[in-house]
Design an enzyme around this catalytic site. Sequence first.
Site, short mmCIF file in Angstrom:
data_model
loop_
_atom_site.label_atom_id
_atom_site.label_comp_id
_atom_site.label_asym_id
_atom_site.label_seq_id
_atom_site.Cartn_x
_atom_site.Cartn_y
_atom_site.Cartn_z
N TYR A 1 51.72 14.50 -16.95
CA TYR A 1 50.99 14.58 -18.10
C TYR A 1 49.71 13.79 -18.38
CZ TYR A 1 53.83 10.39 -18.47
OH TYR A 1 54.55 9.32 -18.10
N LYS A 2 49.46 13.22 -17.27
CA LYS A 2 48.15 12.42 -17.56
C LYS A 2 46.88 13.30 -17.01
CE LYS A 2 50.29 8.02 -16.71
NZ LYS A 2 50.08 7.60 -17.91
N ASP B 1 52.84 5.04 -6.15
CA ASP B 1 52.90 5.70 -7.55
C ASP B 1 51.42 6.17 -7.93
OD1 ASP B 1 52.68 6.36 -10.38
OD2 ASP B 1 54.11 4.44 -10.82
N PHE C 1 52.96 -1.04 -12.92
CA PHE C 1 53.42 -0.62 -14.02
C PHE C 1 55.06 -1.15 -14.22
CE2 PHE C 1 55.01 2.94 -17.00
CZ PHE C 1 54.25 2.45 -18.05
N ARG D 1 41.40 0.66 -23.12
CA ARG D 1 41.12 1.55 -21.86
C ARG D 1 40.42 2.88 -22.30
NH1 ARG D 1 46.59 2.92 -18.74
NH2 ARG D 1 46.81 4.13 -20.81
C1 LIG Z 1 51.78 3.86 -13.04
C2 LIG Z 1 52.79 4.40 -13.92
N1 LIG Z 1 53.71 4.86 -13.41
C3 LIG Z 1 54.76 5.36 -14.21
C4 LIG Z 1 54.40 5.87 -15.61
C5 LIG Z 1 55.40 6.64 -16.48
O1 LIG Z 1 56.47 6.94 -15.76
P1 LIG Z 1 57.52 8.18 -16.66
O2 LIG Z 1 56.83 9.36 -16.74
O3 LIG Z 1 58.87 8.03 -15.83
O4 LIG Z 1 57.60 7.36 -18.09
C6 LIG Z 1 53.33 5.43 -16.06
C7 LIG Z 1 52.87 5.71 -17.63
O5 LIG Z 1 51.90 5.54 -18.00
C8 LIG Z 1 52.39 4.67 -15.46
O6 LIG Z 1 51.13 4.43 -15.75
#
Ligand SMILES: Cc1ncc(COP(=O)(O)O)c(C=O)c1O
Length: 410
Positions: free
Chosen positions: A220-221, A195, A124, A369
């Site tokens: 938030y996911k 991550d 990402f 997706r």
């Molecule tokens: C793998 C991954 N890492 C990090 C993030 C986002 O990070 P942040 O919450 O700091 O915007 C996402 C967002 O979709 C993601 O898919």
Amino acid sequence: MSLAEAQRLDAQDPLASCIAQFEIPQGLIYLDGNSLGPLTSGAKQRAMDVVNTQWGQDLITSWNKHQWIELPARVGAKVADIIGAAADEVICCDSTSVNLFKLLSAALKLRPNRTRIVSEKGNFPTDLYMAQGLRALLGEHIELHLVEREDILASLDNDVAVVMLTQVDFRSGHMLDIQQVSEACHQVGALTLWDLAHSAGAVPLSLSEWNVDFAVGCGYKYLNGGPGAPAFAYVAKRLQSDIQQPLSGWMGHANPFAFAVDYTPAAGINSLLCGTPAVLSMSVLDAALDVFAGLHMADIRDKSLLLSEHFLQWVDEDPACSALQLISPRAPEQRGSQLAYRHPQAYALCQALIADGVVADFRAPDILRLGLAPLYLRFSDLWRAKTVLADILTKHTYLDAKFQQRQKVT
Ligand SMILES: Cc1ncc(COP(=O)(O)O)c(C=O)c1O
């Protein structure tokens, strides 16, 4: 296979009752919980309570009266339960990006004689951008070595300080074996930073047992904490007394209310804190996590795979869907909790689906997706989603000009 068959699966679903805790608009089929989880009744209630009573009435006394100050640790402990860590190995704070920065620098500091960060080309972007930013700060002797997913193990050697990977790929949903990769990293003396944005709340994790060093993830996911919910950070207990993170804000101080001139880090996971916690968002996340109480991640995983196996089969068997090219792994053990398909008109297809009440999402340049969140998705919903998708593909409704218009957030 028919709607009746999907309904039969719903009737046998041990998680079927969970949906009652979610406030999903009537008739909407929500396949985007991998981007933004839906509102729970508990989260809504808490938001109102925090605004009306805690902030509205009790004002500043709420830091003690409603334990606002404990929120990062309390929410961290709830996340720990979901990701297979000890309660004092996880803290809720900041964003995933910021936590990546803190932990990546902490990892590099633990390996002062090594200069290489290994990551994946398809990671990402924020993960890569944070590493690039850190490199710009620390100097060009730090090397960011980007490899393809299949070359991760081959890239490991004694120069590698830390391996920073996303377990479930945000595009394809391909899932890495954390235990296997972490073991290989440790064999060359490298640390691991995972991550878990697309893993936490979606797949079973055993971070402590797998000997993971560091991890971060989104609130938030699949954790349903609401838009911009705070993230979490995990540090293995065995490393906590040795780490030093650079964002040494007062909340990470050993005694914030002593207002000392010099920074002394708090003991344990609290040293990851930086500034004042986002009380409104963190309270909402705290309440949202209660949905997971008493559930087993293994049951969530079982349903997730059953959902994806059925959807794969329905799409495979329907000639109307032949233009969709699956990019998610067919092997269930290599899949997270989403399916992704390539289509030259994926963006317009996604917009047409949303217009028909099926919320999916799009990732550039051509990926559709579908997030399969087992706590609120019914088999019959998924069957209907596939029927709508097939209909749009058959009638080419996605070619309508209104579906071609790109918005700011895609
Ligand atoms: C793998 C991954 N890492 C990090 C993030 C986002 O990070 P942040 O919450 O700091 O915007 C996402 C967002 O979709 C993601 O898919």
